[in-house]
Scaffold this motif. Structure first.
Motif, PDB file in Angstrom:
ATOM      1  N   ASN A  27      -2.605   0.205  -4.139  1.00  0.00           N
ATOM      2  CA  ASN A  27      -1.785  -0.977  -3.866  1.00  0.00           C
ATOM      3  C   ASN A  27      -1.028  -1.372  -5.111  1.00  0.00           C
ATOM      4  N   GLU A  72       3.497   1.062   3.225  1.00  0.00           N
ATOM      5  CA  GLU A  72       3.340   0.078   4.294  1.00  0.00           C
ATOM      6  C   GLU A  72       4.064  -1.198   3.883  1.00  0.00           C
ATOM      7  N   LEU A 132       4.025   7.521   1.563  1.00  0.00           N
ATOM      8  CA  LEU A 132       4.172   6.540   2.632  1.00  0.00           C
ATOM      9  C   LEU A 132       3.933   5.152   2.059  1.00  0.00           C
ATOM     10  N   LYS A 188       0.833  -1.203   0.000  1.00  0.00           N
ATOM     11  CA  LYS A 188       0.000   0.000   0.000  1.00  0.00           C
ATOM     12  C   LYS A 188       0.867   1.251   0.000  1.00  0.00           C
ATOM     13  N   GLN A 206       1.097   8.861  10.732  1.00  0.00           N
ATOM     14  CA  GLN A 206       1.833   7.916  11.570  1.00  0.00           C
ATOM     15  C   GLN A 206       2.979   7.322  10.752  1.00  0.00           C
ATOM     16  N   ALA A 207       4.117   7.180  11.365  1.00  0.00           N
ATOM     17  CA  ALA A 207       5.276   6.613  10.673  1.00  0.00           C
ATOM     18  C   ALA A 207       6.156   5.883  11.672  1.00  0.00           C
ATOM     19  N   ASP A 208       6.688   4.755  11.241  1.00  0.00           N
ATOM     20  CA  ASP A 208       7.675   4.022  12.042  1.00  0.00           C
ATOM     21  C   ASP A 208       9.094   4.379  11.621  1.00  0.00           C
ATOM     22  N   GLY A 247       4.068  -4.570   7.855  1.00  0.00           N
ATOM     23  CA  GLY A 247       3.456  -4.030   9.058  1.00  0.00           C
ATOM     24  C   GLY A 247       4.076  -2.736   9.561  1.00  0.00           C
ATOM     25  N   LYS A 248       5.042  -2.192   8.838  1.00  0.00           N
ATOM     26  CA  LYS A 248       5.688  -0.937   9.216  1.00  0.00           C
ATOM     27  C   LYS A 248       5.346   0.141   8.203  1.00  0.00           C
ATOM     28  N   ARG A 249       5.350   1.395   8.664  1.00  0.00           N
ATOM     29  CA  ARG A 249       5.021   2.536   7.810  1.00  0.00           C
ATOM     30  C   ARG A 249       6.285   3.342   7.543  1.00  0.00           C
TER      31      ARG A 249
END
Length: 238
Positions: free
Chosen positions: A237, A26, A24, A14, A53-55, A29-31
């Protein structure tokens, strides 16, 4: 089969486009947020930075139109920021607590996969005019698939090395011209990296980089590739 470290699964990835060269992805499971330039961008006024939100954040170089919101997002999310040495040091001193310096040619393994810094041909300076190190791009490899972000760059033969070593699910390429590759060179870049799904970035934000969307997409289509020009805030996607 992927030529890189990871074997890609049959899955989708995504992507959310936030305008200019900010997007961004994905991954596992991390952004991963790239080059956050949102608040000063009038075309992105509908995007609320506080909701992002971001990792991880990956910064291609030091120009303000690629790092304007980096410190704010680093503070609000606790994201680990990956950038060249000079940019990482500058952001850390400004309040980004977690940084990882990565210069072109280097790579690092994270919990979602591998990030490699690759070359780009572009200038780099920090918003205050200090030296910003060398500009770069990123190749991200994961079990879900691999992708390439060119950063701001001219067309370069080094892109062929990416095509030789890594099977890409998609690539984000600058297409606006004037400061970076334009559409025609981006088509050649897509050929060099052997990628058929292209996310266009770094266009329309300023008068100097406005493009004709229809003509740009036609040029990619005629080369057997798809150019995706997402609306700001739109997701897709790959």
């Amino acid at each position: 089969m992927c030529h890189g470290m990871f074997l890609a699964k049959s899955s989708s990835m995504k992507v959310i486009y936030y305008g200019h060269a900010c997007f961004l992805v994905e991954v596992s499971g991390k952004r991963l947020l790239f080059d956050p330039f949102i608040t000063p961008n009038p075309l992105a006024k509908m995007i609320k930075v506080k909701n992002i939100q971001a990792d991880y954040m990956l910064i291609s170089h030091g120009h303000d139109d690629h790092i304007a919101d980096a410190i704010k997002i680093a503070k609000q999310t606790g994201a680990l920021t990956v950038a060249n040495f000079e940019v990482a040091e500058w952001l850390n001193k400004k309040g980004a607590a977690k940084v990882h310096a990565l210069n072109p040619g280097g790579y690092v393994d994270f919990d979602f996969g591998r990030v490699k810094s690759v070359s780009a041909i572009h200038s780099s300076s920090m918003p205050n005019g200090t030296y910003g190190g060398v500009a770069g791009g990123f190749v991200v490899e994961s079990k879900e698939g691999n992708f390439y972000y060119s950063g701001d760059t001219a067309l370069t033969g080094d892109m062929r090395l990416i095509g030789d070593t890594t099977k890409l699910m998609f690539a984000a390429l600058c297409i606006g011209g004037n400061f970076t590759m334009g559409v025609e060179d981006a088509v050649r870049a897509a050929e060099f990296i052997r990628c058929h799904e292209i996310l266009g970035v770094h266009y329309d934000t300023f008068p100097e980089i406005k493009i004709n969307h229809l003509k740009a997409q036609e040029k990619f289509t005629s080369s057997g590739r798809n150019l995706h020009l997402l609306k700001i805030g739109e997701a897709m996607n790959f």
